[in-house]
Design an enzyme around this catalytic site. Structure first.
Site, PDB file in Angstrom:
ATOM      1  N   ASP A  75      14.991  16.609  -8.704  1.00  0.00           N
ATOM      2  CA  ASP A  75      14.982  18.000  -9.186  1.00  0.00           C
ATOM      3  C   ASP A  75      13.506  18.767  -8.789  1.00  0.00           C
ATOM      4  O   ASP A  75      13.501  20.012  -8.785  1.00  0.00           O
ATOM      5  CB  ASP A  75      15.112  18.084 -10.685  1.00  0.00           C
ATOM      6  CG  ASP A  75      16.530  18.497 -11.207  1.00  0.00           C
ATOM      7  OD1 ASP A  75      17.239  18.555 -10.534  1.00  0.00           O
ATOM      8  OD2 ASP A  75      16.499  18.860 -12.255  1.00  0.00           O
ATOM      9  N   HIS A 135      17.654  30.469 -12.272  1.00  0.00           N
ATOM     10  CA  HIS A 135      18.898  29.395 -12.942  1.00  0.00           C
ATOM     11  C   HIS A 135      18.733  29.448 -14.465  1.00  0.00           C
ATOM     12  O   HIS A 135      18.024  29.141 -14.971  1.00  0.00           O
ATOM     13  CB  HIS A 135      18.548  27.820 -12.339  1.00  0.00           C
ATOM     14  CG  HIS A 135      19.491  26.818 -12.948  1.00  0.00           C
ATOM     15  ND1 HIS A 135      20.608  26.394 -12.182  1.00  0.00           N
ATOM     16  CD2 HIS A 135      19.616  26.521 -14.229  1.00  0.00           C
ATOM     17  CE1 HIS A 135      21.056  25.598 -12.920  1.00  0.00           C
ATOM     18  NE2 HIS A 135      20.646  25.611 -14.014  1.00  0.00           N
ATOM     19  N   GLY A 137      20.581  28.733 -17.577  1.00  0.00           N
ATOM     20  CA  GLY A 137      21.885  27.740 -18.368  1.00  0.00           C
ATOM     21  C   GLY A 137      21.178  27.574 -19.531  1.00  0.00           C
ATOM     22  O   GLY A 137      20.341  28.295 -20.107  1.00  0.00           O
ATOM     23  N   ASN A 138      21.466  26.395 -20.207  1.00  0.00           N
ATOM     24  CA  ASN A 138      20.861  25.913 -21.483  1.00  0.00           C
ATOM     25  C   ASN A 138      19.432  25.858 -21.112  1.00  0.00           C
ATOM     26  O   ASN A 138      18.646  26.318 -21.735  1.00  0.00           O
ATOM     27  CB  ASN A 138      21.627  24.660 -21.987  1.00  0.00           C
ATOM     28  CG  ASN A 138      21.577  24.818 -23.501  1.00  0.00           C
ATOM     29  OD1 ASN A 138      20.859  25.524 -24.102  1.00  0.00           O
ATOM     30  ND2 ASN A 138      22.542  23.866 -23.835  1.00  0.00           N
ATOM     31  N   GLY A 139      18.966  25.125 -19.850  1.00  0.00           N
ATOM     32  CA  GLY A 139      17.565  25.238 -19.517  1.00  0.00           C
ATOM     33  C   GLY A 139      17.409  26.353 -18.594  1.00  0.00           C
ATOM     34  O   GLY A 139      18.473  26.459 -17.839  1.00  0.00           O
ATOM     35  N   ASP A 209      23.718  28.946 -28.101  1.00  0.00           N
ATOM     36  CA  ASP A 209      25.000  29.300 -26.956  1.00  0.00           C
ATOM     37  C   ASP A 209      25.208  30.798 -26.871  1.00  0.00           C
ATOM     38  O   ASP A 209      25.413  31.547 -27.767  1.00  0.00           O
ATOM     39  CB  ASP A 209      26.346  28.643 -27.752  1.00  0.00           C
ATOM     40  CG  ASP A 209      27.409  28.665 -26.948  1.00  0.00           C
ATOM     41  OD1 ASP A 209      27.632  29.808 -26.222  1.00  0.00           O
ATOM     42  OD2 ASP A 209      27.762  27.652 -26.440  1.00  0.00           O
ATOM     43  N   GLY A 257      25.093  28.886 -16.106  1.00  0.00           N
ATOM     44  CA  GLY A 257      26.241  29.359 -17.026  1.00  0.00           C
ATOM     45  C   GLY A 257      25.956  30.692 -17.524  1.00  0.00           C
ATOM     46  O   GLY A 257      26.777  31.545 -17.523  1.00  0.00           O
ATOM     47  N   GLY A 259      23.526  32.969 -15.836  1.00  0.00           N
ATOM     48  CA  GLY A 259      23.217  33.932 -14.893  1.00  0.00           C
ATOM     49  C   GLY A 259      24.478  34.237 -14.071  1.00  0.00           C
ATOM     50  O   GLY A 259      24.840  35.287 -13.891  1.00  0.00           O
TER      51      GLY A 259
HETATM   52  P1  AMP Z   1      24.952  25.679 -18.434  1.00  0.00           P
HETATM   53  O1  AMP Z   1      23.450  24.790 -18.825  1.00  0.00           O
HETATM   54  O2  AMP Z   1      24.475  26.313 -16.897  1.00  0.00           O
HETATM   55  O3  AMP Z   1      26.200  24.999 -18.380  1.00  0.00           O
HETATM   56  O4  AMP Z   1      24.512  26.998 -19.020  1.00  0.00           O
HETATM   57  C1  AMP Z   1      25.095  27.006 -20.657  1.00  0.00           C
HETATM   58  C2  AMP Z   1      24.820  28.142 -21.113  1.00  0.00           C
HETATM   59  O5  AMP Z   1      25.859  29.143 -20.409  1.00  0.00           O
HETATM   60  C3  AMP Z   1      25.214  28.560 -22.775  1.00  0.00           C
HETATM   61  O6  AMP Z   1      24.215  29.274 -23.352  1.00  0.00           O
HETATM   62  C4  AMP Z   1      26.461  29.137 -22.193  1.00  0.00           C
HETATM   63  O7  AMP Z   1      26.711  29.976 -23.665  1.00  0.00           O
HETATM   64  C5  AMP Z   1      26.365  30.145 -21.269  1.00  0.00           C
HETATM   65  N1  AMP Z   1      27.546  30.599 -20.860  1.00  0.00           N
HETATM   66  C6  AMP Z   1      28.644  29.826 -20.383  1.00  0.00           C
HETATM   67  N2  AMP Z   1      29.593  30.704 -20.137  1.00  0.00           N
HETATM   68  C7  AMP Z   1      29.262  32.072 -20.313  1.00  0.00           C
HETATM   69  C8  AMP Z   1      29.908  33.315 -20.403  1.00  0.00           C
HETATM   70  N3  AMP Z   1      31.229  33.502 -20.041  1.00  0.00           N
HETATM   71  N4  AMP Z   1      29.387  34.144 -20.989  1.00  0.00           N
HETATM   72  C9  AMP Z   1      27.959  34.264 -21.429  1.00  0.00           C
HETATM   73  N5  AMP Z   1      27.445  33.030 -21.414  1.00  0.00           N
HETATM   74  C10 AMP Z   1      28.076  31.856 -20.864  1.00  0.00           C
END
Ligand code: AMP
Length: 326
Positions: A75, A135, A137-139, A209, A257, A259
């Site tokens: 990574d 990027h 997401g959660n991170g 979330d 998620g 972005g």
């Molecule tokens: P990841 O770690 O890339 O799976 O991203 C997770 C994050 O993306 C969480 O905060 C989710 O709530 C958010 N997420 C996933 N789908 C959506 C969506 N349709 N709208 C807004 N946030 C989302």
């Protein structure tokens, strides 16, 4: 095997493993042997939560298919090109020499993948592309990419630095920790838990979330609104600083998620940035972006793109490259 895609594990040409921390030792995907395993083990103090799990996967896979080449994809590797002035902390230089204290950066596989995708999409050689990659997401992390190479990134020695994340604080004044230890009796472990697990979006509004935070904000929850505002404000600050660092920015790329899916975060992070050549087309931005989409206006000199990331594919491609070279 269950789905009959392969009859036995030995039919595999290779197995690619995501390894979070490659330290200064690995700047490229690497075929796994005993030495590589020992080196990844040696890096556990830098990534105590991640490298042990990554190693466990490698060991099981080696047991199950000992004759199949195993490749570790790090990574941190994409950020191995950071210059010294960007990766060093202004701490005594000795700590870099003796304890490896420096910025490593993470999510490299994803940043690398979306940069290559953007180059293809914009029809520009990747080694001529200047991009700011997000990027989310959660991170969450961002990178400044010059001529296809990472020259700065928001995560540091660990994935705690930089942007506000689901449960991580991102940047804070480090003295907050001494203050809490001295006045509130926090131990090192308490602080670790506080900053990694109880802060970020969760710390501000009680939820990590983004989908739920969006709903809470719509229903009028003031803390959820504040968390959203803080999240995008931090991103905007880094867009500004990476624009300054890069000079010319060809594109800004959103992935992860949040972005890929959260049009509000994208709009807020890029609002009022026309002075930096960034303008989002709000109507296009509001559409679902399941494939690569340009969300900037025609007149925006900086293209703003949404690109679905695919870390598994990138790991597979890098694994294939390593095996084919040998
Ligand atoms: P990841 O770690 O890339 O799976 O991203 C997770 C994050 O993306 C969480 O905060 C989710 O709530 C958010 N997420 C996933 N789908 C959506 C969506 N349709 N709208 C807004 N946030 C989302």
């Amino acid at each position: 095997i269950e789905t009959n895609v392969i009859g036995s594990l030995n039919e595999l040409d290779g197995v690619g493993h995501r390894v979070v921390q490659g330290g200064s030792l690995f700047s490229k995907p690497t075929r796994v042997d005993d030495k590589v395993i020992a080196a990844i083990e040696g890096l556990i103090p830098l990534a105590p939560l991640h490298n042990p799990g990554n190693l466990a996967g490698i060991k099981v896979s080696l047991e199950q298919s000992p004759n199949v080449p195993q490749v570790a994809v790090f990574d941190t590797a994409f950020h191995a090109t950071l210059p010294e002035h960007a990766y060093l902390y202004a701490l005594p230089y000795k700590l870099y020499e003796t304890a490896n204290v420096r910025r490593y950066g993470f999510h490299g596989t994803s940043h690398h993948f979306i940069v290559k995708e953007a180059a293809k999409y914009l029809n520009k050689p990747v080694n001529e592309l200047n991009a700011i990659t997000l990027h989310l997401g959660n991170g969450a992390s961002m990178a400044a990419v010059k001529n296809g190479q990472s020259i700065d990134t928001t995560m540091g020695l660990t994935p705690l630095e930089g942007l506000i994340m689901g449960t991580r604080s991102g940047d804070i004044d480090p003295a907050i920790m001494f203050y809490l230890a001295r006045t509130q009796g926090y131990s090192i472990d308490d602080l670790d838990k506080l900053l990694n697990k109880e802060s970020g979006l969760k710390g501000i509004c009680g939820n990590n979330d983004m989908r739920e935070i969006g709903k809470m904000a719509e229903e009028g929850d003031a803390k959820a609104k504040l968390a959203l505002e803080m999240f995008s404000y931090r991103i905007k600050k880094y867009i500004g600083s990476y624009s300054a660092v890069l000079g010319r920015v060809d594109c800004i790329i959103f992935t992860g998620g949040i972005g890929e899916n959260d049009s509000q975060v994208r709009a807020n992070s890029c609002s009022h940035l026309l002075n930096l050549g960034i303008e989002i087309d709000l109507a296009v931005n509001n559409q679902r972006c399941s494939a690569i989409t340009t969300i900037s206006t025609e007149k925006s000199p900086v293209k703003v793109l949404v690109i679905p990331t695919n870390e598994e594919l990138e790991i597979a491609l890098q694994t294939k490259e390593v095996i084919e070279k040998q």
